[in-house]
Design an enzyme around this catalytic site. Structure first.
Site, PDB file in Angstrom:
ATOM      1  N   ASN A 129       0.817  -1.220   0.000  1.00 43.43           N
ATOM      2  CA  ASN A 129       0.000   0.000   0.000  1.00 43.43           C
ATOM      3  C   ASN A 129       0.852   1.273   0.000  1.00 43.43           C
ATOM      4  O   ASN A 129       0.472   2.285   0.554  1.00 43.43           O
ATOM      5  CB  ASN A 129      -0.989  -0.005   1.175  1.00 43.43           C
ATOM      6  CG  ASN A 129      -2.086   1.061   1.083  1.00 43.43           C
ATOM      7  OD1 ASN A 129      -2.538   1.563   2.106  1.00 43.43           O
ATOM      8  ND2 ASN A 129      -2.524   1.407  -0.117  1.00 43.43           N
ATOM      9  N   ARG A 159       1.546   0.700  -5.838  1.00 46.35           N
ATOM     10  CA  ARG A 159       0.483   0.525  -6.828  1.00 46.35           C
ATOM     11  C   ARG A 159      -0.891   0.948  -6.331  1.00 46.35           C
ATOM     12  O   ARG A 159      -1.596   1.696  -7.016  1.00 46.35           O
ATOM     13  CB  ARG A 159       0.439  -0.940  -7.284  1.00 46.35           C
ATOM     14  CG  ARG A 159       1.698  -1.356  -8.016  1.00 46.35           C
ATOM     15  CD  ARG A 159       1.763  -2.850  -8.210  1.00 46.35           C
ATOM     16  NE  ARG A 159       1.971  -3.538  -6.937  1.00 46.35           N
ATOM     17  CZ  ARG A 159       1.955  -4.854  -6.788  1.00 46.35           C
ATOM     18  NH1 ARG A 159       1.708  -5.646  -7.818  1.00 46.35           N
ATOM     19  NH2 ARG A 159       2.173  -5.401  -5.598  1.00 46.35           N
TER      20      ARG A 159
END
Length: 158
Positions: free
Chosen positions: A16, A19
């Site tokens: 996290n 992407r």
């Protein structure tokens, strides 16, 4: 829980910080530009707990800024509640998908539809590869894939 007219999407990758925050920021901008952001709950999360509380990778933030997009997201891990509160959980690769499907099995009657974000790609590039160990060009490729996929996802859900 959001009102029934509200739609919801959670973008997920391993940490996290690369992407999924790019996908979240791209989708939020698209929904804002389309005048429908108030109809969406938009977030991102990680399958791992490695980066909880961290800002997105500086290269990802620079890529977003280059395209006129800002994010203040802080990394978080996907929770059991996410499987109940989000309609869509869109992830980046097969590893994310198997982790999410395994976690979902521990949630009774979960409602989230768990899919690869790349399944919406008009260019049929199913996997959005992790750019963490790559270059600025790899972040740009992730951004471009997210633009294509998020655009198609928004259109499919408008």
């Amino acid at each position: 829980m959001a009102a029934s007219s509200t739609k919801s999407v959670l973008f997920v990758c391993l940490g996290n910080i690369c992407r999924s925050p790019i996908a979240e920021a791209v989708f939020r901008k698209m929904a804002t530009d389309a005048g429908v952001v108030d109809k969406w709950v938009i977030d991102s999360g990680a399958t791992s707990d490695w980066n909880i509380g961290s800002l997105p990778d500086a290269r990802g933030q620079a890529c977003l800024r280059k395209h006129g997009i800002e994010t203040s997201h802080r990394a978080r891990q996907v929770t059991k509640d996410d499987f109940m509160s989000f309609q869509y959980i869109l992830c980046m690769d097969e590893s994310n998908l198997s982790d999410l499907n395994r976690k979902a099995k521990s949630v009774n009657d979960y409602r989230a539809k768990i899919e690869l974000l790349g399944s919406y790609d008009p260019q049929k590039q199913l996997i959005i590869k992790d750019p963490y160990y790559g270059s600025d060009e790899d972040f740009e490729k992730v951004y471009e894939q997210c633009v294509r996929c998020c655009g198609a996802f928004l259109e499919a859900n408008s």
